[in-house]
Design a protein around this motif. Structure first.
Motif, PDB file in Angstrom:
ATOM      1  N   MET A   1       0.832  -1.194   0.000  1.00 10.61           N
ATOM      2  CA  MET A   1       0.000   0.000   0.000  1.00 10.61           C
ATOM      3  C   MET A   1       0.866   1.242   0.000  1.00 10.61           C
ATOM      4  N   ASP A   2       1.899   1.277   0.815  1.00 18.07           N
ATOM      5  CA  ASP A   2       2.765   2.443   0.884  1.00 18.07           C
ATOM      6  C   ASP A   2       3.434   2.723  -0.454  1.00 18.07           C
ATOM      7  N   GLU A   3       4.038   1.715  -1.047  1.00 16.37           N
ATOM      8  CA  GLU A   3       4.801   1.919  -2.268  1.00 16.37           C
ATOM      9  C   GLU A   3       3.895   2.251  -3.455  1.00 16.37           C
ATOM     10  N   THR A   4       2.831   1.513  -3.605  1.00 20.02           N
ATOM     11  CA  THR A   4       1.969   1.727  -4.760  1.00 20.02           C
ATOM     12  C   THR A   4       1.162   3.013  -4.630  1.00 20.02           C
ATOM     13  N   LEU A   5       0.737   3.349  -3.425  1.00 17.84           N
ATOM     14  CA  LEU A   5       0.004   4.592  -3.226  1.00 17.84           C
ATOM     15  C   LEU A   5       0.904   5.791  -3.468  1.00 17.84           C
ATOM     16  N   ALA A   6       2.152   5.725  -2.979  1.00 24.12           N
ATOM     17  CA  ALA A   6       3.101   6.813  -3.227  1.00 24.12           C
ATOM     18  C   ALA A   6       3.346   6.999  -4.724  1.00 24.12           C
ATOM     19  N   GLU A   7       3.457   5.885  -5.445  1.00 22.37           N
ATOM     20  CA  GLU A   7       3.668   5.965  -6.893  1.00 22.37           C
ATOM     21  C   GLU A   7       2.435   6.527  -7.596  1.00 22.37           C
ATOM     22  N   PHE A   8       1.250   6.164  -7.113  1.00 20.91           N
ATOM     23  CA  PHE A   8       0.016   6.692  -7.687  1.00 20.91           C
ATOM     24  C   PHE A   8      -0.057   8.201  -7.489  1.00 20.91           C
ATOM     25  N   PHE A   9       0.269   8.666  -6.271  1.00 17.78           N
ATOM     26  CA  PHE A   9       0.306  10.102  -6.027  1.00 17.78           C
ATOM     27  C   PHE A   9       1.339  10.773  -6.935  1.00 17.78           C
ATOM     28  N   ARG A  10       2.524  10.164  -7.037  1.00 18.51           N
ATOM     29  CA  ARG A  10       3.593  10.757  -7.838  1.00 18.51           C
ATOM     30  C   ARG A  10       3.163  10.942  -9.295  1.00 18.51           C
ATOM     31  N   ARG A  11       2.574   9.889  -9.859  1.00 17.37           N
ATOM     32  CA  ARG A  11       2.158   9.976 -11.263  1.00 17.37           C
ATOM     33  C   ARG A  11       1.022  10.980 -11.468  1.00 17.37           C
TER      34      ARG A  11
ATOM     35  N   LEU B   1       4.400  15.354   1.830  1.00 12.61           N
ATOM     36  CA  LEU B   1       3.347  16.047   2.582  1.00 12.61           C
ATOM     37  C   LEU B   1       2.078  15.195   2.646  1.00 12.61           C
ATOM     38  N   CYS B   2       1.779  14.506   1.570  1.00 15.12           N
ATOM     39  CA  CYS B   2       0.625  13.601   1.570  1.00 15.12           C
ATOM     40  C   CYS B   2       0.823  12.486   2.592  1.00 15.12           C
ATOM     41  N   GLU B   3       2.075  12.035   2.713  1.00 17.25           N
ATOM     42  CA  GLU B   3       2.395  11.004   3.706  1.00 17.25           C
ATOM     43  C   GLU B   3       2.162  11.531   5.116  1.00 17.25           C
ATOM     44  N   GLU B   4       2.580  12.777   5.362  1.00 16.23           N
ATOM     45  CA  GLU B   4       2.381  13.383   6.683  1.00 16.23           C
ATOM     46  C   GLU B   4       0.894  13.429   7.055  1.00 16.23           C
TER      47      GLU B   4
ATOM     48  N   HIS C   1      -1.314  11.336   6.165  1.00 16.48           N
ATOM     49  CA  HIS C   1      -1.886   9.985   6.117  1.00 16.48           C
ATOM     50  C   HIS C   1      -2.889   9.840   4.969  1.00 16.48           C
ATOM     51  N   ALA C   2      -2.456  10.218   3.785  1.00 11.78           N
ATOM     52  CA  ALA C   2      -3.328  10.187   2.611  1.00 11.78           C
ATOM     53  C   ALA C   2      -3.745   8.758   2.280  1.00 11.78           C
ATOM     54  N   SER C   3      -4.963   8.637   1.776  1.00 17.58           N
ATOM     55  CA  SER C   3      -5.516   7.332   1.418  1.00 17.58           C
ATOM     56  C   SER C   3      -5.699   7.242  -0.097  1.00 17.58           C
ATOM     57  N   LEU C   4      -6.094   6.061  -0.541  1.00 19.26           N
ATOM     58  CA  LEU C   4      -6.383   5.867  -1.956  1.00 19.26           C
ATOM     59  C   LEU C   4      -7.516   6.778  -2.408  1.00 19.26           C
ATOM     60  N   ASN C   5      -8.498   6.975  -1.550  1.00 23.41           N
ATOM     61  CA  ASN C   5      -9.628   7.838  -1.900  1.00 23.41           C
ATOM     62  C   ASN C   5      -9.186   9.283  -2.077  1.00 23.41           C
ATOM     63  N   ASP C   6      -8.203   9.726  -1.268  1.00 25.83           N
ATOM     64  CA  ASP C   6      -7.661  11.082  -1.427  1.00 25.83           C
ATOM     65  C   ASP C   6      -6.970  11.234  -2.780  1.00 25.83           C
ATOM     66  N   ALA C   7      -6.219  10.213  -3.169  1.00 21.25           N
ATOM     67  CA  ALA C   7      -5.542  10.244  -4.472  1.00 21.25           C
ATOM     68  C   ALA C   7      -6.565  10.241  -5.606  1.00 21.25           C
ATOM     69  N   ALA C   8      -7.630   9.475  -5.433  1.00 23.04           N
ATOM     70  CA  ALA C   8      -8.678   9.418  -6.453  1.00 23.04           C
ATOM     71  C   ALA C   8      -9.361  10.770  -6.608  1.00 23.04           C
ATOM     72  N   HIS C   9      -9.576  11.475  -5.491  1.00 22.68           N
ATOM     73  CA  HIS C   9     -10.175  12.810  -5.557  1.00 22.68           C
ATOM     74  C   HIS C   9      -9.282  13.775  -6.328  1.00 22.68           C
ATOM     75  N   LEU C  10      -7.984  13.692  -6.100  1.00 19.71           N
ATOM     76  CA  LEU C  10      -7.050  14.544  -6.841  1.00 19.71           C
ATOM     77  C   LEU C  10      -7.110  14.229  -8.336  1.00 19.71           C
ATOM     78  N   ASP C  11      -7.218  12.961  -8.668  1.00 21.84           N
ATOM     79  CA  ASP C  11      -7.303  12.567 -10.071  1.00 21.84           C
ATOM     80  C   ASP C  11      -8.611  13.050 -10.701  1.00 21.84           C
ATOM     81  N   ILE C  12      -9.707  13.032  -9.940  1.00 18.13           N
ATOM     82  CA  ILE C  12     -10.979  13.550 -10.445  1.00 18.13           C
ATOM     83  C   ILE C  12     -10.866  15.039 -10.755  1.00 18.13           C
TER      84      ILE C  12
END
Length: 376
Positions: free
Chosen positions: A38-48, A92-95, A97-108
């Motif tokens: 979760m940590d690695e893939t979520l960080a990569e999702f945020f990065r992309r 900062l997203c790590e600080e 405690h960002a979730s997959l749903n937070d990343a999805a909102h950014l993508d939306i």
């Protein structure tokens, strides 16, 4: 949240995949089956996701997202290399405690800013005869929509973001019974509450369309759903067409103002009879064009496609085509960056006679830019 370096990401993409066996660890997926993954893939999702945001829109999108505080954003040096900016934002997203749903909102939000990069289809729903009009509750719609998808498909993630005009943007990352959802190829749905219309981004996963249609129909309390013959990159124009949000009262348009000779581009040294004839014709063309298209900006479509099916007809007996049972088929496609405005300008420019064919002028009124023409 561990953030991969650029070199580590590149090496992982270049490493050939080995066949999976019980001795191997399952490859990282966007399903987040363990804390490390979760940590690695979520960080990569945020990065992309952050990396694809243009720098000119970075602050606007991040503030719209409203996940990072003003104080946190002020700690980021937005004048450094973009890769370094992305690294700082992911930390900062790590600080937080960002979730997959937070990343999805950014993508939306990114997709809302760049909605024209997708091709949108329109679906129309209808109620069964005698059905009462139910009170609509957006939260109930979201819950029902999500439950229907998750009951039918184990691996799917659904995220929502409320938008203007009582609409909701839905982001769907599809998986299969054996594969985790692919967060990098989501489908989008835009639904306006208490209306029979939904707009979906075109997806290669055609097999999921029936399930998506079922979820929309049940959650919005309709009975049936059909795909309209209407498609464009311009979501707002599609909405204007199906909701009739442009002036379509052609009968009220009355061109009473006489055009000036100077605006017609006429030579004052020409014979007065020719000038009069040209002026009268140009006024007629202007009046007819305004009656058909109105004096307002046209909805933006990029093309109109016509499929013709007709059987060969001839007064002469015999011949190869006369014996053909299959109809003759022909496809004609009109393309332009702004098709309806281009059609509107044809007659005034002298390229076509006025009025144009109803097959060309009926596009907004009929709500379609795909036509099939058959013998009656």
């Amino acid at each position: 949240m561990k953030v991969k370096s650029q070199r580590e990401v590149a090496q992982s993409c270049l490493t050939p995949a080995a066949p999976w066996t019980a001795a191997h660890q399952a490859p990282p997926s966007m399903g987040f089956s363990s804390a490390k993954e979760m940590d690695e893939t979520l960080a990569e999702f945020f990065r992309r996701t952050i990396l694809k945001i243009p720098m000119t829109e970075m602050m606007t999108i991040l503030k719209t997202w409203n996940f990072l505080s003003e104080n946190q954003l002020q700690t980021v040096n937005f004048r450094q290399r973009k890769e370094s900016i992305v690294q700082d934002l992911v930390l900062l997203c790590e600080e937080n405690h960002a979730s997959l749903n937070d990343a999805a909102h950014l993508d939306i939000i990114y997709t809302q800013f760049h909605r024209h990069q997708k091709i949108w289809d329109v679906f129309q729903m209808s109620k069964a005869p005698g059905d009462d009009i139910d009170l609509f509750d957006m939260e109930q719609f979201k819950s029902s929509f999500k439950k229907i998808l998750q009951r039918a498909l184990k691996n799917v993630t659904v995220s929502f973001r409320d938008a203007e005009e009582n609409s909701v943007w839905i982001r769907i990352a599809w998986g299969t019974q054996y594969k985790k959802p692919n967060q990098y190829k989501p489908a989008y749905v835009v639904y306006y509450s208490q209306t029979p219309y939904a707009f979906t981004s075109s997806s290669r996963l055609k097999s999921n369309l029936p399930l998506l249609g079922q979820a929309l129909t049940v959650a919005s309390k309709h009975h049936q759903i059909v795909k309209m013959d209407l498609r464009s990159r311009y979501l707002d124009s599609l909405k204007a067409i199906v909701f009739k949000q442009y002036n379509q009262s052609f009968e009220t348009h009355n061109c009473t103002t006489s055009l000036q000779e100077g605006s017609l581009g006429l030579d004052i040294n020409m014979d007065s009879r020719i000038i009069h004839e040209n002026k009268v014709e140009k006024e007629r063309v202007q009046r007819v064009t305004q009656e058909i298209f109105g004096d307002y900006p046209q909805p933006r479509l990029e093309f109109a496609q016509y499929k013709l099916e007709t059987k060969f007809k001839s007064d002469l007996n015999g011949g190869i085509l006369a014996e053909r049972e299959e109809p003759l088929r022909c496809l004609v496609k009109f393309s332009s960056p702004h098709l309806l405005e281009a059609l509107k300008s044809l007659a005034p420019a002298g390229i076509a006679d006025a009025p144009l064919s109803p097959l060309l002028t009926c596009i907004p009124n009929k709500g379609k830019n795909y036509f099939k023409i058959r013998d009656k």
